[in-house]
Design a protein around this motif. Structure first.
Motif, PDB file in Angstrom:
ATOM      1  N   ALA A  10       0.830  -1.210   0.000  1.00 28.82           N
ATOM      2  CA  ALA A  10       0.000   0.000   0.000  1.00 28.82           C
ATOM      3  C   ALA A  10       0.853   1.243   0.000  1.00 28.82           C
ATOM      4  O   ALA A  10       0.559   2.231  -0.668  1.00 28.82           O
ATOM      5  CB  ALA A  10      -0.938  -0.002   1.217  1.00 28.82           C
ATOM      6  N   GLU A  81     -12.464   3.688  12.413  1.00 32.88           N
ATOM      7  CA  GLU A  81     -13.362   3.388  11.290  1.00 32.88           C
ATOM      8  C   GLU A  81     -13.238   4.445  10.190  1.00 32.88           C
ATOM      9  O   GLU A  81     -13.261   4.127   8.989  1.00 32.88           O
ATOM     10  CB  GLU A  81     -14.807   3.309  11.792  1.00 32.88           C
ATOM     11  CG  GLU A  81     -15.093   2.083  12.649  1.00 32.88           C
ATOM     12  CD  GLU A  81     -16.576   1.921  12.945  1.00 32.88           C
ATOM     13  OE1 GLU A  81     -17.390   2.294  12.062  1.00 32.88           O
ATOM     14  OE2 GLU A  81     -16.916   1.447  14.032  1.00 32.88           O
ATOM     15  N   GLU A  84      -9.879   3.776   8.316  1.00 36.51           N
ATOM     16  CA  GLU A  84      -9.936   2.571   7.485  1.00 36.51           C
ATOM     17  C   GLU A  84     -10.826   2.776   6.265  1.00 36.51           C
ATOM     18  O   GLU A  84     -10.533   2.279   5.171  1.00 36.51           O
ATOM     19  CB  GLU A  84     -10.427   1.395   8.321  1.00 36.51           C
ATOM     20  CG  GLU A  84      -9.395   0.936   9.364  1.00 36.51           C
ATOM     21  CD  GLU A  84      -9.965  -0.077  10.326  1.00 36.51           C
ATOM     22  OE1 GLU A  84     -11.131  -0.497  10.125  1.00 36.51           O
ATOM     23  OE2 GLU A  84      -9.259  -0.436  11.295  1.00 36.51           O
ATOM     24  N   SER A  87      -8.598   4.722   3.653  1.00 36.07           N
ATOM     25  CA  SER A  87      -7.480   3.993   3.038  1.00 36.07           C
ATOM     26  C   SER A  87      -7.907   2.704   2.349  1.00 36.07           C
ATOM     27  O   SER A  87      -7.177   2.197   1.495  1.00 36.07           O
ATOM     28  CB  SER A  87      -6.404   3.690   4.090  1.00 36.07           C
ATOM     29  OG  SER A  87      -6.950   2.976   5.180  1.00 36.07           O
ATOM     30  N   ASP A  88      -9.074   2.174   2.684  1.00 37.13           N
ATOM     31  CA  ASP A  88      -9.575   0.987   1.975  1.00 37.13           C
ATOM     32  C   ASP A  88      -9.981   1.320   0.541  1.00 37.13           C
ATOM     33  O   ASP A  88     -10.018   0.438  -0.325  1.00 37.13           O
ATOM     34  CB  ASP A  88     -10.781   0.389   2.708  1.00 37.13           C
ATOM     35  CG  ASP A  88     -10.379  -0.379   3.958  1.00 37.13           C
ATOM     36  OD1 ASP A  88      -9.163  -0.606   4.138  1.00 37.13           O
ATOM     37  OD2 ASP A  88     -11.275  -0.724   4.759  1.00 37.13           O
ATOM     38  N   ASP A  89     -10.265   2.592   0.280  1.00 37.14           N
ATOM     39  CA  ASP A  89     -10.828   2.978  -1.013  1.00 37.14           C
ATOM     40  C   ASP A  89      -9.947   3.944  -1.796  1.00 37.14           C
ATOM     41  O   ASP A  89      -9.949   3.929  -3.024  1.00 37.14           O
ATOM     42  CB  ASP A  89     -12.204   3.627  -0.790  1.00 37.14           C
ATOM     43  CG  ASP A  89     -12.860   4.081  -2.076  1.00 37.14           C
ATOM     44  OD1 ASP A  89     -12.904   3.280  -3.033  1.00 37.14           O
ATOM     45  OD2 ASP A  89     -13.309   5.233  -2.144  1.00 37.14           O
ATOM     46  N   TRP A 112      -2.622   2.962  12.443  1.00 35.82           N
ATOM     47  CA  TRP A 112      -3.010   3.163  11.043  1.00 35.82           C
ATOM     48  C   TRP A 112      -1.806   3.556  10.184  1.00 35.82           C
ATOM     49  O   TRP A 112      -1.635   3.037   9.085  1.00 35.82           O
ATOM     50  CB  TRP A 112      -4.097   4.237  10.975  1.00 35.82           C
ATOM     51  CG  TRP A 112      -4.590   4.497   9.583  1.00 35.82           C
ATOM     52  CD1 TRP A 112      -5.494   3.768   8.871  1.00 35.82           C
ATOM     53  CD2 TRP A 112      -4.192   5.579   8.728  1.00 35.82           C
ATOM     54  NE1 TRP A 112      -5.692   4.318   7.621  1.00 35.82           N
ATOM     55  CE2 TRP A 112      -4.898   5.436   7.506  1.00 35.82           C
ATOM     56  CE3 TRP A 112      -3.316   6.652   8.872  1.00 35.82           C
ATOM     57  CZ2 TRP A 112      -4.756   6.331   6.450  1.00 35.82           C
ATOM     58  CZ3 TRP A 112      -3.167   7.547   7.824  1.00 35.82           C
ATOM     59  CH2 TRP A 112      -3.872   7.381   6.632  1.00 35.82           C
ATOM     60  N   VAL A 116      -0.654   1.551   6.878  1.00 34.62           N
ATOM     61  CA  VAL A 116      -0.847   2.151   5.557  1.00 34.62           C
ATOM     62  C   VAL A 116       0.436   2.783   5.029  1.00 34.62           C
ATOM     63  O   VAL A 116       0.727   2.733   3.831  1.00 34.62           O
ATOM     64  CB  VAL A 116      -1.987   3.193   5.609  1.00 34.62           C
ATOM     65  CG1 VAL A 116      -2.150   3.903   4.281  1.00 34.62           C
ATOM     66  CG2 VAL A 116      -3.286   2.506   6.013  1.00 34.62           C
TER      67      VAL A 116
END
Length: 520
Positions: A10, A81, A84, A87-89, A112, A116
């Motif tokens: 990532a 939340e 996340e 960074s998930d998207d 985090w 990441v």
């Protein structure tokens, strides 16, 4: 990022996206409902520097320009939340971290970041507000110190710098630099030492870094203090602007040299906002404001006919005023300039011209018409043949240092970055001050020199007379016309980008004339 952590896939994706035209920058900070500091200031700063801003809120405050009334820190689990979800998207090119509130929040951010590992991390260790109100629980001080090594750049103010080191507040600039060196050595991060809390008319900033076994590297960018009470959110604005420009440029010094004059203008123009009765906010978008066209007294200006070009030219007025005040310029006209400084200027000019010719060649390749292609190609050739020959003639009679100076490097790097941005308009706007400002300075100095008469033995008489070259004046008018043509053909966003590029180059023109005093 600290070398303690190896990049994950990532992080590699993020690093590959660092040098982006529109960097995606995430601000992790508290909210300021008055809009001057915190997340609100971060998003304005990111947008003002061409980034796409995102925000994760760590704390809610009840505050205005007069102070902080209350702080509410939501559950750290909800902060996790938010992070996340982003960074998930979305690939995050840069991160600015501000107010964190308590140890649990800091722990979530640390976890985090470790997972990441964004390409650029700027940490503004917000501990105390401008009003003096404490924004970080004392129990979280240790957790904050443990977070510092995960940052690329730390931007504490002087009280926060002292608190992080558990030392007394630095009383002068030299003491502040020494504290910056100690914090850089402890954390492995680059530290921005800021002179805003010191007394006096000067307001320097310095990038301080320490490599294992080596002397500390200190890059000082001078500046003048702006007399205003509107300093609310300056730390937030500076750090988020640096995160954005670093993600776009990839060089901390160049990023600081771009951001510092912007922040100065934001402070100078802050009064027109009329926000609050206390320490008001800075004007983040001052450089996009249309200004009424005014003709400066006692000096003719060239206005090629469009509002944009008039505004562009007027935006350089304070840069020209700064040039005329420089010791180098006054010494050149009076003949009192130390020869060592003049030789340094010439050697750097020769180096600069080599890089500038490459930029003009790129403009020729990108130009939309044959007329423009030929003009920029001829200009590139003249850089190497005519003006470089003149410089070599002077340099051949003087002992000079031929190494690349820091201002020359930053200026050429900025021009080369503009040439790679893919926009012909931005490129020619970046190249224009070397025509426009140089021609106007030269014509003004030549007139002043001739009006006063050259005293016997004036060391720079021949050089000053070269400023009256009509061929260069004609080329300058042509460069203005082609830049105007590109502006009229471009979108509003294109013109804004052109204005930013022109402003950066105008600032470098000032620094280039001042460099001999600092580096010769």
């Amino acid at each position: 990022m600290s070398s303690t952590f190896l990049p994950s896939p990532a992080a590699a994706d993020s690093a590959s996206a660092v040098l982006r035209t529109i960097p995606r920058v995430l601000a992790i900070a508290g909210s300021d409902p008055s809009g001057g500091a915190g997340i609100q200031a971060d998003l304005k700063s990111i947008a003002a520097h061409g980034g796409y801003g995102m925000a994760v809120v760590t704390a809610l405050t009840a505050q205005n320009t007069q102070g902080v009334r209350a702080v509410h820190v939501p559950p750290a689990s909800f902060l996790a939340e938010q992070l996340e979800a982003i960074s998930d998207d979305i690939v995050v090119d840069g991160v600015k971290i501000g107010m964190l509130g308590d140890a649990d929040v800091i722990g979530v951010v640390r976890t985090w970041l470790t997972k990441v590992r964004p390409g650029v991390v700027v940490l503004d260790p917000v501990m105390v507000a401008t009003s003096g109100d404490r924004l970080l629980q004392e129990s979280a001080d240790t957790a904050l110190r443990e977070l510092l090594p995960l940052a690329d750049l730390l931007t504490p103010n002087l009280p926060e710098l002292a608190m992080l080191l558990e030392e007394p507040l630095a009383k002068d600039w030299e003491a502040a630099l020494e504290q910056g060196k100690r914090l850089a050595a402890v954390t492995g991060a680059t530290v921005l030492v800021k002179g805003g809390h010191l007394d006096g008319g000067e307001c320097p900033d310095a990038l301080v870094s320490v490599s294992a076994g080596l002397e500390a590297k200190v890059v000082v960018v001078p500046g003048e203090r702006v007399p205003t009470r509107n300093s609310h959110g300056t730390g937030c604005s500076l750090s988020s602007a640096l995160a954005t420009t670093q993600a776009r440029l990839g060089n901390w010094e160049e990023a600081l040299r771009e951001v510092k004059p912007w922040l100065r203008g934001a402070l100078e123009e802050s009064d027109i906002l009329e926000v609050g009765r206390g320490a008001g906010p800075v004007h983040h978008f001052h450089h996009f404001q249309a200004k009424p066209a005014t003709e400066p007294k006692g000096q003719a200006r060239v206005h090629p006919g469009s509002n944009f070009m008039e505004e562009l030219r007027e935006s350089a007025d304070h840069h020209l005023a700064s040039i005329y005040r420089l010791e180098f310029i006054r010494g050149l006209v009076e003949g009192s300039l130390p020869e060592q400084q003049f030789a340094y200027y010439l050697s750097q000019d020769a180096i600069y011209l080599n890089g500038y010719s490459r930029v003009l060649s790129r403009a020729s390749a990108m130009a939309p018409t044959e007329e423009e292609q030929l003009f920029w190609a001829r200009s590139a050739q003249q850089c190497l043949e005519v003006e470089s020959e003149l410089h070599r003639t002077w340099l051949s009679t003087r002992p000079v240092r031929s190494e690349l100076g820091p201002v020359t490097k930053s200026y050429v790097d900025h021009l080369l970055a503009s040439s790679l941005a893919g926009s012909y308009g931005v490129l020619v706007a970046a190249a224009l001050p070397c025509f426009w400002l140089y021609a106007e300075v030269g014509a003004t100095l030549h007139l002043e020199f001739e009006a006063n008469g050259a005293p016997a033995g004036h060391a720079y008489a021949d050089w000053l007379r070269t400023y009256a070259d009509e061929e260069f004046a004609a080329a300058t008018r042509q460069a203005i016309a082609f830049t105007e043509r590109a502006a009229l053909a471009g979108s509003e966003a294109e013109r804004q980008a052109m204005a930013v590029a022109f402003g950066q180059s105008s600032r470098y023109e000032v620094e280039f004339f001042d460099a001999p005093r600092l580096h010769a």
